[in-house]
Design a protein around this motif. Structure first.
Motif, PDB file in Angstrom:
ATOM      1  N   LEU A   1       0.785  -1.110   0.198  1.00 27.97           N
ATOM      2  CA  LEU A   1      -0.065   0.126   0.091  1.00 27.97           C
ATOM      3  C   LEU A   1       0.946   1.073  -0.064  1.00 27.97           C
ATOM      4  N   GLY A   2       2.109   1.054   0.599  1.00 30.46           N
ATOM      5  CA  GLY A   2       3.020   2.369   0.452  1.00 30.46           C
ATOM      6  C   GLY A   2       3.224   2.823   1.900  1.00 30.46           C
ATOM      7  N   ALA A   3       4.378   3.148   2.355  1.00 27.52           N
ATOM      8  CA  ALA A   3       4.645   3.837   3.556  1.00 27.52           C
ATOM      9  C   ALA A   3       3.962   5.283   3.671  1.00 27.52           C
ATOM     10  N   ASP A   4       3.590   5.877   2.675  1.00 27.48           N
ATOM     11  CA  ASP A   4       3.027   7.259   2.600  1.00 27.48           C
ATOM     12  C   ASP A   4       1.468   7.210   2.416  1.00 27.48           C
ATOM     13  N   SER A   5       1.017   6.055   2.458  1.00 32.56           N
ATOM     14  CA  SER A   5      -0.527   5.800   2.214  1.00 32.56           C
ATOM     15  C   SER A   5      -1.151   6.119   3.339  1.00 32.56           C
ATOM     16  N   LYS A   6      -2.321   6.534   3.129  1.00 28.58           N
ATOM     17  CA  LYS A   6      -3.328   6.874   4.353  1.00 28.58           C
ATOM     18  C   LYS A   6      -3.595   5.820   5.039  1.00 28.58           C
ATOM     19  N   GLU A   7      -3.635   4.669   4.652  1.00 26.51           N
ATOM     20  CA  GLU A   7      -3.894   3.416   5.254  1.00 26.51           C
ATOM     21  C   GLU A   7      -2.510   3.063   6.411  1.00 26.51           C
ATOM     22  N   TRP A   8      -1.548   3.165   5.849  1.00 26.08           N
ATOM     23  CA  TRP A   8      -0.337   2.790   6.644  1.00 26.08           C
ATOM     24  C   TRP A   8      -0.408   4.127   7.666  1.00 26.08           C
ATOM     25  N   LYS A   9      -0.581   5.125   7.346  1.00 28.14           N
ATOM     26  CA  LYS A   9      -0.517   6.460   8.337  1.00 28.14           C
ATOM     27  C   LYS A   9      -1.553   6.150   9.492  1.00 28.14           C
ATOM     28  N   ASP A  10      -2.847   5.427   9.092  1.00 25.96           N
ATOM     29  CA  ASP A  10      -3.919   5.050  10.062  1.00 25.96           C
ATOM     30  C   ASP A  10      -3.341   4.159  10.922  1.00 25.96           C
ATOM     31  N   ILE A  11      -2.775   3.017  10.486  1.00 32.26           N
ATOM     32  CA  ILE A  11      -2.181   2.118  11.363  1.00 32.26           C
ATOM     33  C   ILE A  11      -1.307   2.494  12.347  1.00 32.26           C
ATOM     34  N   THR A  12      -0.508   3.226  11.968  1.00 30.03           N
ATOM     35  CA  THR A  12       0.612   3.983  12.903  1.00 30.03           C
ATOM     36  C   THR A  12       0.014   4.698  14.006  1.00 30.03           C
ATOM     37  N   THR A  13      -1.333   5.224  13.986  1.00 34.16           N
ATOM     38  CA  THR A  13      -1.730   5.788  14.895  1.00 34.16           C
ATOM     39  C   THR A  13      -2.744   5.104  15.853  1.00 34.16           C
ATOM     40  N   TRP A  14      -3.155   4.063  15.331  1.00 29.78           N
ATOM     41  CA  TRP A  14      -4.354   3.190  16.000  1.00 29.78           C
ATOM     42  C   TRP A  14      -3.632   2.694  17.360  1.00 29.78           C
ATOM     43  N   ASP A  15      -4.874   2.367  18.317  1.00 29.90           N
ATOM     44  CA  ASP A  15      -4.093   2.046  19.581  1.00 29.90           C
ATOM     45  C   ASP A  15      -3.115   2.673  20.202  1.00 29.90           C
ATOM     46  N   GLY A  16      -3.134   3.950  20.176  1.00 25.17           N
ATOM     47  CA  GLY A  16      -2.306   4.815  20.844  1.00 25.17           C
ATOM     48  C   GLY A  16      -1.010   4.998  20.251  1.00 25.17           C
ATOM     49  N   GLY A  17      -0.928   4.553  19.169  1.00 25.25           N
ATOM     50  CA  GLY A  17       0.483   4.355  18.358  1.00 25.25           C
ATOM     51  C   GLY A  17       1.054   3.211  18.597  1.00 25.25           C
ATOM     52  N   ARG A  18       0.549   2.134  19.117  1.00 23.37           N
ATOM     53  CA  ARG A  18       1.254   0.960  19.521  1.00 23.37           C
ATOM     54  C   ARG A  18       1.944   0.430  18.315  1.00 23.37           C
ATOM     55  N   TRP A  19       1.157   0.414  17.266  1.00 26.08           N
ATOM     56  CA  TRP A  19       1.717  -0.306  16.026  1.00 26.08           C
ATOM     57  C   TRP A  19       2.949   0.222  15.303  1.00 26.08           C
ATOM     58  N   ALA A  20       3.001   1.784  15.615  1.00 23.30           N
ATOM     59  CA  ALA A  20       4.138   2.296  15.052  1.00 23.30           C
ATOM     60  C   ALA A  20       5.633   2.102  15.954  1.00 23.30           C
ATOM     61  N   ARG A  21       5.062   2.012  17.318  1.00 25.21           N
ATOM     62  CA  ARG A  21       6.349   1.511  18.164  1.00 25.21           C
ATOM     63  C   ARG A  21       6.741   0.177  18.000  1.00 25.21           C
ATOM     64  N   PHE A  22       5.827  -0.624  17.583  1.00 23.28           N
ATOM     65  CA  PHE A  22       6.240  -2.041  17.600  1.00 23.28           C
ATOM     66  C   PHE A  22       6.898  -2.276  16.365  1.00 23.28           C
ATOM     67  N   MET A  23       6.633  -1.694  15.137  1.00 20.84           N
ATOM     68  CA  MET A  23       7.523  -1.713  13.910  1.00 20.84           C
ATOM     69  C   MET A  23       8.610  -1.108  14.031  1.00 20.84           C
ATOM     70  N   ASP A  24       8.680  -0.093  14.777  1.00 20.78           N
ATOM     71  CA  ASP A  24      10.020   0.647  15.000  1.00 20.78           C
ATOM     72  C   ASP A  24      11.084  -0.376  15.719  1.00 20.78           C
ATOM     73  N   ALA A  25      10.531  -1.169  16.319  1.00 21.82           N
ATOM     74  CA  ALA A  25      11.398  -2.452  16.962  1.00 21.82           C
ATOM     75  C   ALA A  25      12.074  -3.467  15.989  1.00 21.82           C
ATOM     76  N   PHE A  26      11.357  -3.477  14.796  1.00 22.53           N
ATOM     77  CA  PHE A  26      11.778  -4.248  13.810  1.00 22.53           C
ATOM     78  C   PHE A  26      12.344  -3.695  12.766  1.00 22.53           C
ATOM     79  N   ALA A  27      12.815  -2.412  12.626  1.00 17.61           N
ATOM     80  CA  ALA A  27      13.364  -1.667  11.438  1.00 17.61           C
ATOM     81  C   ALA A  27      14.647  -2.356  11.459  1.00 17.61           C
ATOM     82  N   LYS A  28      15.476  -2.630  12.389  1.00 16.89           N
ATOM     83  CA  LYS A  28      16.819  -3.287  12.129  1.00 16.89           C
ATOM     84  C   LYS A  28      16.679  -4.715  11.464  1.00 16.89           C
ATOM     85  N   TYR A  29      15.782  -5.281  11.642  1.00 21.51           N
ATOM     86  CA  TYR A  29      15.642  -6.588  11.085  1.00 21.51           C
ATOM     87  C   TYR A  29      14.985  -6.866   9.785  1.00 21.51           C
TER      88      TYR A  29
END
Length: 254
Positions: free
Chosen positions: A213-241
């Motif tokens: 869908l693209g990192a700049d898509s509205k859908e991905w931006k939505d996901i990063t804000t859901w559940d208090g930003g939990r999934w943005a923090r979660f994915m930040d932990a995987f960036a190096k892998y």
């Protein structure tokens, strides 16, 4: 240092981002998390069966007509001369064969991981697949796209898109509720303070969404804000892998 493991993955048509499949991303994340050397072997969809047979791998399921179905990910470990198919089986193999690397499925959680696998897809995928099926198909090379379209019902959700997106949002809320079961509200991983195979499974599917869908898509931006930003923090932990090597094509793709 062991010899590089051969890791069989399915490519996109893009040179800047070849890896897309959530199932193969699970194995890629496992290998990167463990720090094991490997080399990607890119396999187009029509070639998966022949490559699997050449490795001596068994089919993982059956097609609607009852014929055997061969899938990826798969690995061939030259250090033990062992081929393994299916991401969960690969994770368990890597834990057993390379015990000095971070463990993906701690012994006491093995049955719980098996249960998680059983419920993950029915919870995560039903609404999401309606959103990502078309862009996923369009990201494939012509040979793989033709094969994929013939094997799957690829349709655009049309006016029901928002309904499916809200359904997927509820699915992620379900995962958040599981993680918050202890009442603290600060658990990021299913194993608590460290990454395990269940987390890798979840991250792999989120990576899939971000790629198609693209990192700049509205859908991905939505996901990063859901559940208090939990999934943005979660994915930040995987960036190096998320490292993807150049790899080689098993069959000439030109």
């Amino acid at each position: 240092m062991p010899e590089p493991i051969l890791f069989y993955d399915i490519p996109t048509k893009y040179t800047h981002q070849k890896a897309w499949s959530p199932n193969t991303w699970k194995t890629r994340l496992c290998l990167n998390y463990k720090g094991l050397p490997y080399k990607t072997m890119w396999v187009e969809y029509p070639d998966i069966e022949a490559v699997s047979r050449s490795l001596g791998l068994s089919p993982t399921s059956t097609k609607p007509d009852g014929s055997p179905k061969y899938t990826l990910p798969a690995i061939y470990d030259p250090n033990t001369k062992t081929a393994v198919v299916d991401s969960a089986a690969i994770a368990r193999y890597l834990d057993k064969t390379y015990p000095d690397t971070p463990r993906l499925i701690p012994y006491e959680t093995d049955a719980l991981h098996a249960a998680f696998e059983h419920v993950f897809i029915p919870t995560f995928l039903p609404d999401l697949i309606k959103i990502v099926a078309v862009p996923t198909t369009e990201s494939l090379t012509p040979r793989s796209e033709a094969y994929f379209r013939a094997a799957h019902d690829i349709t655009d959700p049309g006016p029901k898109r928002e309904e499916h997106w809200n359904g997927f949002k509820k699915a992620l809320q379900t995962f958040a509720q599981w993680l918050d079961a202890d009442g603290t509200g600060n658990r990021l991983f299913f194993l608590g303070n460290k990454i395990g195979y269940a987390d890798i499974t979840h991250a792999a599917f989120l990576i899939w969404i971000r790629i198609v869908l693209g990192a700049d898509s509205k859908e991905w931006k939505d996901i990063t804000t859901w559940d208090g930003g939990r999934w943005a923090r979660f994915m930040d932990a995987f960036a190096k892998y998320e490292t993807v090597d150049e790899g080689d094509y098993v069959v000439d793709h030109d």
